[in-house]
Scaffold this motif. Structure first.
Motif, PDB file in Angstrom:
ATOM      1  N   PRO A 170      -9.624   2.656  -4.378  1.00 46.22           N
ATOM      2  CA  PRO A 170     -11.084   2.551  -4.271  1.00 46.22           C
ATOM      3  C   PRO A 170     -11.819   3.840  -4.596  1.00 46.22           C
ATOM      4  CG  PRO A 170     -10.060   2.537  -2.099  1.00 46.22           C
ATOM      5  CD  PRO A 170      -8.947   2.483  -3.089  1.00 46.22           C
ATOM      6  N   SER A 171     -11.144   5.000  -4.442  1.00 39.63           N
ATOM      7  CA  SER A 171     -11.816   6.269  -4.687  1.00 39.63           C
ATOM      8  C   SER A 171     -10.766   7.302  -5.103  1.00 39.63           C
ATOM      9  CB  SER A 171     -12.552   6.730  -3.420  1.00 39.63           C
ATOM     10  OG  SER A 171     -13.141   8.003  -3.612  1.00 39.63           O
ATOM     11  N   VAL A 172     -10.809   7.731  -6.356  1.00 32.47           N
ATOM     12  CA  VAL A 172      -9.753   8.616  -6.861  1.00 32.47           C
ATOM     13  C   VAL A 172     -10.117  10.086  -6.672  1.00 32.47           C
ATOM     14  CG1 VAL A 172      -8.846   6.956  -8.503  1.00 32.47           C
ATOM     15  CG2 VAL A 172     -10.676   8.525  -9.225  1.00 32.47           C
ATOM     16  N   HIS A 173      -9.072  10.915  -6.643  1.00 32.13           N
ATOM     17  CA  HIS A 173      -9.223  12.362  -6.552  1.00 32.13           C
ATOM     18  C   HIS A 173      -8.695  13.014  -7.811  1.00 32.13           C
ATOM     19  CE1 HIS A 173      -8.717  11.276  -2.101  1.00 32.13           C
ATOM     20  NE2 HIS A 173     -10.000  11.533  -2.300  1.00 32.13           N
ATOM     21  N   ILE A 174      -9.098  14.246  -8.017  1.00 34.56           N
ATOM     22  CA  ILE A 174      -8.597  15.013  -9.160  1.00 34.56           C
ATOM     23  C   ILE A 174      -7.065  15.025  -9.162  1.00 34.56           C
ATOM     24  CG2 ILE A 174      -8.455  17.296 -10.221  1.00 34.56           C
ATOM     25  CD1 ILE A 174     -11.137  16.160 -10.651  1.00 34.56           C
ATOM     26  N   SER A 175      -6.485  15.121  -7.992  1.00 35.83           N
ATOM     27  CA  SER A 175      -5.032  15.225  -7.861  1.00 35.83           C
ATOM     28  C   SER A 175      -4.302  13.940  -8.251  1.00 35.83           C
ATOM     29  CB  SER A 175      -4.652  15.594  -6.428  1.00 35.83           C
ATOM     30  OG  SER A 175      -5.143  14.618  -5.522  1.00 35.83           O
ATOM     31  N   ASP A 176      -5.026  12.855  -8.455  1.00 40.32           N
ATOM     32  CA  ASP A 176      -4.400  11.596  -8.899  1.00 40.32           C
ATOM     33  C   ASP A 176      -4.138  11.591 -10.401  1.00 40.32           C
ATOM     34  OD1 ASP A 176      -6.478   9.779  -6.564  1.00 40.32           O
ATOM     35  OD2 ASP A 176      -4.380  10.403  -6.330  1.00 40.32           O
ATOM     36  N   THR A 177      -4.615  12.597 -11.097  1.00 44.29           N
ATOM     37  CA  THR A 177      -4.363  12.691 -12.540  1.00 44.29           C
ATOM     38  C   THR A 177      -2.863  12.773 -12.792  1.00 44.29           C
ATOM     39  OG1 THR A 177      -6.481  13.758 -13.016  1.00 44.29           O
ATOM     40  CG2 THR A 177      -4.691  14.127 -14.585  1.00 44.29           C
ATOM     41  N   ALA A 178      -2.347  11.815 -13.542  1.00 46.14           N
ATOM     42  CA  ALA A 178      -0.903  11.707 -13.788  1.00 46.14           C
ATOM     43  C   ALA A 178      -0.671  10.506 -14.698  1.00 46.14           C
ATOM     44  CB  ALA A 178      -0.140  11.531 -12.485  1.00 46.14           C
ATOM     45  N   GLU A 233       0.824  -1.196   0.000  1.00 44.83           N
ATOM     46  CA  GLU A 233       0.000   0.000   0.000  1.00 44.83           C
ATOM     47  C   GLU A 233       0.863   1.253   0.000  1.00 44.83           C
ATOM     48  OE1 GLU A 233      -3.590  -2.022   2.676  1.00 44.83           O
ATOM     49  OE2 GLU A 233      -2.414  -0.359   3.475  1.00 44.83           O
ATOM     50  N   SER A 234       0.294   2.335  -0.549  1.00 45.00           N
ATOM     51  CA  SER A 234       0.967   3.622  -0.504  1.00 45.00           C
ATOM     52  C   SER A 234       0.291   4.507   0.539  1.00 45.00           C
ATOM     53  CB  SER A 234       0.910   4.304  -1.878  1.00 45.00           C
ATOM     54  OG  SER A 234      -0.412   4.767  -2.136  1.00 45.00           O
ATOM     55  N   ILE A 235       0.900   5.631   0.845  1.00 43.39           N
ATOM     56  CA  ILE A 235       0.355   6.509   1.869  1.00 43.39           C
ATOM     57  C   ILE A 235      -0.865   7.273   1.379  1.00 43.39           C
ATOM     58  CG2 ILE A 235       2.546   6.766   3.070  1.00 43.39           C
ATOM     59  CD1 ILE A 235       2.869   9.459   1.670  1.00 43.39           C
ATOM     60  N   ASN A 236      -1.072   7.326   0.068  1.00 39.97           N
ATOM     61  CA  ASN A 236      -2.205   8.099  -0.457  1.00 39.97           C
ATOM     62  C   ASN A 236      -3.314   7.205  -1.005  1.00 39.97           C
ATOM     63  OD1 ASN A 236      -0.744   7.220  -2.622  1.00 39.97           O
ATOM     64  ND2 ASN A 236      -0.765   9.151  -3.734  1.00 39.97           N
ATOM     65  N   GLY A 237      -3.429   5.985  -0.478  1.00 41.11           N
ATOM     66  CA  GLY A 237      -4.593   5.163  -0.754  1.00 41.11           C
ATOM     67  C   GLY A 237      -4.484   4.182  -1.900  1.00 41.11           C
ATOM     68  N   PHE A 238      -3.384   4.171  -2.631  1.00 43.49           N
ATOM     69  CA  PHE A 238      -3.200   3.174  -3.685  1.00 43.49           C
ATOM     70  C   PHE A 238      -2.727   1.853  -3.077  1.00 43.49           C
ATOM     71  CE2 PHE A 238      -3.789   5.224  -7.746  1.00 43.49           C
ATOM     72  CZ  PHE A 238      -3.615   6.580  -7.483  1.00 43.49           C
ATOM     73  N   GLU A 239      -3.042   0.762  -3.742  1.00 43.08           N
ATOM     74  CA  GLU A 239      -2.524  -0.537  -3.351  1.00 43.08           C
ATOM     75  C   GLU A 239      -2.268  -1.359  -4.595  1.00 43.08           C
ATOM     76  OE1 GLU A 239      -5.658  -2.208  -0.905  1.00 43.08           O
ATOM     77  OE2 GLU A 239      -6.477  -3.273  -2.646  1.00 43.08           O
ATOM     78  N   ALA A 240      -1.372  -2.329  -4.464  1.00 42.41           N
ATOM     79  CA  ALA A 240      -1.082  -3.228  -5.572  1.00 42.41           C
ATOM     80  C   ALA A 240      -0.841  -4.614  -5.004  1.00 42.41           C
ATOM     81  CB  ALA A 240       0.134  -2.756  -6.365  1.00 42.41           C
ATOM     82  N   GLU A 241      -1.198  -5.625  -5.760  1.00 37.48           N
ATOM     83  CA  GLU A 241      -1.031  -6.990  -5.305  1.00 37.48           C
ATOM     84  C   GLU A 241      -0.160  -7.765  -6.280  1.00 37.48           C
ATOM     85  OE1 GLU A 241      -4.595  -9.053  -4.309  1.00 37.48           O
ATOM     86  OE2 GLU A 241      -3.469 -10.536  -3.133  1.00 37.48           O
ATOM     87  N   PHE A 242       0.892  -8.359  -5.741  1.00 41.96           N
ATOM     88  CA  PHE A 242       1.790  -9.190  -6.530  1.00 41.96           C
ATOM     89  C   PHE A 242       1.142 -10.557  -6.693  1.00 41.96           C
ATOM     90  CE2 PHE A 242       5.210 -11.278  -8.313  1.00 41.96           C
ATOM     91  CZ  PHE A 242       5.797 -12.236  -7.493  1.00 41.96           C
ATOM     92  N   ASN A 243       0.902 -10.955  -7.930  1.00 41.22           N
ATOM     93  CA  ASN A 243       0.332 -12.254  -8.216  1.00 41.22           C
ATOM     94  C   ASN A 243       1.325 -13.027  -9.076  1.00 41.22           C
ATOM     95  OD1 ASN A 243      -1.137 -14.451  -9.384  1.00 41.22           O
ATOM     96  ND2 ASN A 243      -3.040 -13.419  -8.840  1.00 41.22           N
ATOM     97  N   LYS A 244       2.051 -13.929  -8.439  1.00 41.93           N
ATOM     98  CA  LYS A 244       3.123 -14.627  -9.139  1.00 41.93           C
ATOM     99  C   LYS A 244       2.589 -15.562 -10.219  1.00 41.93           C
ATOM    100  CE  LYS A 244       7.361 -17.247  -8.260  1.00 41.93           C
ATOM    101  NZ  LYS A 244       8.229 -17.878  -7.215  1.00 41.93           N
ATOM    102  N   SER A 245       1.476 -16.227  -9.938  1.00 38.40           N
ATOM    103  CA  SER A 245       0.946 -17.192 -10.905  1.00 38.40           C
ATOM    104  C   SER A 245       0.447 -16.499 -12.176  1.00 38.40           C
ATOM    105  CB  SER A 245      -0.177 -18.014 -10.271  1.00 38.40           C
ATOM    106  OG  SER A 245      -1.254 -17.168  -9.908  1.00 38.40           O
TER     107      SER A 245
END
Lengths: 112, 113
Positions: B79-87, B58-70
């Motif tokens: 789960p809920s994006v903000h305008i400031s996430d535009t990038a 997880e990141s400090i600003n609400g993003f998460e990622a899951e490593f799926n080896k298979s």
């Protein structure tokens, strides 16, 4: 802790001219990288230094690109002569005993 | 050799909607996985990383990622994006040489009000 410093931020040159970019890595970081990021693409590694030695320059177009890292700290990347397709952002990154690389702001080069 | 494929070049979403940016990789060795974010005229900033241990990071600003080896995937979610996430978001894979990263093509996330 200061980040990776790069200069200049922007550079516009004519084709066939030469240009140089400078990078100062984070203090204590032995590994330094130069990446090229063409518009619309992900960064691509050009060269990797470990202290002042070259580890990997397999993707560096050596007929026109050169790089050096004096005393294992600062680094300079040079292009001579520049071509239109060299227009890109040149990113410097550094790392220390970690898989994670820290990037500078980049130098945006426009060749006209 | 390593490679990274980001399956979407552009993802438009409305503010407060969930988002998923997809990333698949290939590698013949054990990998480290990263998501970097790039704002206009800026360098790359590390968003989150998988080095070992828990497959959910997880990141400090609400993003998460899951490593799926298979499935050789490392999808980024919020789960809920903000305008400031535009990038623009880049997935990257690293291997035995620390810091030597192979990047995907990038996904431009645009959050609309």
């Amino acid at each position: 802790e200061a980040g990776v410093a790069q200069s200049p931020r922007y550079k516009i040159i004519e084709k066939r001219q030469s240009v140089a970019f400078w990078c100062n890595p984070i203090s204590g970081h032995a590994t330094l990288y130069w990446y090229q990021q063409i518009l619309g693409q992900g960064p691509k590694l050009l060269i990797q230094f470990q202290n002042n030695g070259v580890v990997d320059d397999s993707q560096l177009p050596k007929d026109r690109f050169s790089a050096e890292r004096l005393k294992g700290v600062d680094s300079t990347l040079k292009i001579q002569p520049a071509k239109l397709e060299d227009s890109a952002v040149y990113l410097c990154a550094s790392s220390r005993d970690s898989p994670e690389a820290f990037f500078g702001q980049g130098t945006r080069l426009t060749v006209v | 050799a390593q490679s990274v494929t980001q399956l979407d070049s552009q993802v438009p979403v409305f503010e407060e909607a969930p988002v998923e940016l997809r990333c698949n990789y290939s590698s013949s060795v054990s990998v480290y996985l990263f998501w970097y974010v790039q704002y206009p005229n800026q360098g790359l900033q590390l968003l989150l990383k998988y080095l070992s241990g828990s497959t959910l990071v997880e990141s400090i600003n609400g993003f998460e990622a899951e490593f799926n080896k298979s499935q050789t995937s490392f999808h980024l979610r919020k789960p809920s994006v903000h305008i400031s996430d535009t990038a623009e978001y880049f997935c990257a894979v690293g291997g035995t040489s620390y810091g030597k990263l192979t990047f995907g093509q990038g996904t431009i996330l645009t959050v609309h009000p």
